[in-house]
Write an enzyme that holds these catalytic residues in place. Structure first.
Site, PDB file in Angstrom:
ATOM      1  N   ARG A   1     -12.785 -14.424  -1.779  1.00 20.43           N
ATOM      2  CA  ARG A   1     -11.955 -15.084  -0.761  1.00 20.43           C
ATOM      3  C   ARG A   1     -12.774 -15.907   0.224  1.00 20.43           C
ATOM      4  NH1 ARG A   1      -7.238 -10.487  -0.093  1.00 20.43           N
ATOM      5  NH2 ARG A   1      -6.056 -11.228  -1.899  1.00 20.43           N
TER       6      ARG A   1
ATOM      7  N   LYS B   1     -12.453  -9.253  -3.597  1.00 19.98           N
ATOM      8  CA  LYS B   1     -10.992  -9.025  -3.595  1.00 19.98           C
ATOM      9  C   LYS B   1     -10.386  -9.672  -4.851  1.00 19.98           C
ATOM     10  CE  LYS B   1     -10.598  -6.566   0.054  1.00 19.98           C
ATOM     11  NZ  LYS B   1     -10.164  -5.173  -0.110  1.00 19.98           N
TER      12      LYS B   1
ATOM     13  N   SER C   1       0.841  -1.211   0.000  1.00 17.30           N
ATOM     14  CA  SER C   1       0.000   0.000   0.000  1.00 17.30           C
ATOM     15  C   SER C   1       0.871   1.254   0.000  1.00 17.30           C
ATOM     16  CB  SER C   1      -0.874   0.032   1.256  1.00 17.30           C
ATOM     17  OG  SER C   1      -1.812  -0.998   1.223  1.00 17.30           O
TER      18      SER C   1
ATOM     19  N   ASP D   1      -7.123  -8.075   4.634  1.00 14.72           N
ATOM     20  CA  ASP D   1      -6.210  -8.856   3.785  1.00 14.72           C
ATOM     21  C   ASP D   1      -5.645 -10.078   4.524  1.00 14.72           C
ATOM     22  OD1 ASP D   1      -6.603  -7.089   1.729  1.00 14.72           O
ATOM     23  OD2 ASP D   1      -4.731  -5.985   2.026  1.00 14.72           O
TER      24      ASP D   1
END
Ligand code: S3P
Length: 438
Positions: free
Chosen positions: A353, A349, A24, A322
């Site tokens: 997921r 995502k 990020s 995440d």
């Protein structure tokens, strides 16, 4: 590439100093470095596909950027210095890349088309198109039958100046928040963002570091348009190691073999998995905490321990979003039930997921109940030898590999090239810890 893991009784306690830089922060380093009026050098830049795509997009937009290993130097061109690129911009697999860069392109005097790989072309973009359109950009995207959203490729007809808006985030998404903040740099009035559920704040920290007039009052963020400059161009800015990458080794450390992880990013909007694992009874010491003026980081000393599954609170979800695949792996080795709800974002995502976690838990011999917005699974589970498809999702591939290592079983994890999108030296580190893989 498929990966085969073989059981080994010789895992080696290790000190790992080579974790890759934060994904990020690396994206934001390129973007804010490019938009500033000064030079900036970042070290421990993540040289993985996602961030390298962002780097090459800004080169195509006319920004001089040099990269030597994990050091990048960006000669910022200022807010009005981007040039019309040749051809379509390609963000590869990166949702952060496409959403943040679209925020920047919304404020340009030219039109651009931006896209990514097959996974990106199925990811919802209405969440950024709506606010950026309110700000004055025109964005055309694509439709997918049966899904009421807008999908890449996106063609962005930018406008300058944009309108400063007040926008309430409908999802706890740092990508949406950041797209609006970046567009706000090109507005003619302040941009106000209401953030009812907090999510990662790297953009706010870096904007502040580059001199932007940005402040927070409770859930309201306020950004005034204005130029950016790196206050100390001569000093390289070191990016911390990515907590989300460290997370795989944290779980290896709690369920497999002692590890010490250095320089790990400990931004409080990112490190919640650490606190969840501590609540579960993990044995993790945090030492050497530094960097609180920009992005905090520290060393994590992890030794295996027995753990109990705990409740995950709704307001923790954006901070562990995440890490949920690897949390599911930790839960397989822990007593009691892990229940994750309020996490519907996991469905959109790099892959769905929730479905992917369902697939790998079932393949390993665990029992899992899926919900629209989460799942429930009970541990401990004796991991069975397994064969699982990653679906091209890096975090699913790495979580499955760590489960095989901690379960000490043979396993085949299919389609592992995707690991390069975020953790290019993952396999080197596994070799260092004595994992037998091919
Ligand atoms: C990111 C934000 C998160 C996260 C992604 C990186 C970022 O996505 O899942 O891996 O750098 O802003 P959302 O903001 O869409 O939740």
């Amino acid at each position: 590439m498929d990966t085969r893991i073989s059981p080994t009784s010789h895992l080696i306690p290790s000190r790992i100093e080579t974790l890759p830089g934060d994904k990020s922060i690396s994206h934001r380093a390129i973007i804010l470095g490019a938009l500033s009026s000064t030079v900036s050098t970042f070290t421990r830049f993540l040289t993985a596909e996602d961030c390298l795509n962002t780097l090459s997009i800004f080169q195509k937009l006319g920004v001089p950027i040099t990269q030597v290993n994990d050091e990048v130097t960006i000669s910022g061109v200022g807010l009005d210095g981007l040039r019309v690129p040749q051809g379509v911009l390609d963000t590869g697999n990166s949702g952060t890349g496409i959403r943040l860069i679209t925020g920047v392109l919304a404020g340009q005097r030219f039109s651009t088309t931006i896209t990514g790989d097959a996974s990106i072309q199925r990811r919802p973009m209405r969440r950024i198109v709506e606010p950026l359109t309110q700000m004055g950009a025109r964005i055309a995207g694509c439709a997918i039958e049966g899904r009421a959203d807008i999908f890449p490729p996106l063609t962005i007809s930018g406008a300058f100046p944009l309108n400063g808006i007040r926008y309430r985030l409908p999802v706890a998404s740092a990508q949406v928040k950041s797209a609006v903040l970046l567009a706000g740099l090109f507005a003619d009035a302040p941009t106000l963002i209401e953030e009812p559920e907090l999510c990662r704040d790297h953009s706010e920290r870096m904007l502040k570091g580059f001199g932007a007039d940005i402040s927070r009052d409770g859930e309201l963020i306020r950004l005034s348009p204005g130029p950016l400059a790196n206050p100390r161009p001569e000093v390289p800015i070191r990016i911390p190691a990515d907590f989300s990458s460290a997370a795989f080794l944290l779980v290896l450390g709690t369920c497999g073999v002692p590890v010490t992880l250095t320089g790990v990013g400990l931004n409080p909007t990112r490190d919640s998995l650490l606190h969840v694992l501590l609540r579960m009874g993990a044995n993790i010491q945090i030492i050497d905490r530094q960097g609180d003026d920009f992005e905090p980081y520290g060393t994590l000393v992890v030794t295996p321990s027995s753990m109990d599954n705990v409740e995950i609170f709704a307001d923790e979800i954006p901070f562990i979003i995440d890490e949920i695949p690897i949390l599911a792996v930790a839960a397989l080795f822990s007593k009691g039930t892990l229940r994750v709800r309020n996490a519907a974002e996991l469905r959109v995502k790099e892959s769905d997921r929730i479905a992917a976690i369902g697939r790998f838990v079932a393949a390993m011999g665990g029992r899992i109940t899926e919900f629209d917005d989460g799942f429930e699974l009970a541990g401990p589970v004796t991991i069975q030898p397994f064969d699982v498809e990653s679906g091209g999702d890096h975090r699913i591939a790495m979580a499955s590999i760590i489960a095989a290592v901690c379960g000490n079983v043979s396993a085949t994890i299919r389609n592992c090239d995707c690991i390069n999108t975020s953790f290019p030296n993952f396999f080197e580190i596994l070799s260092m810890v004595g994992v037998a893989w091919e």
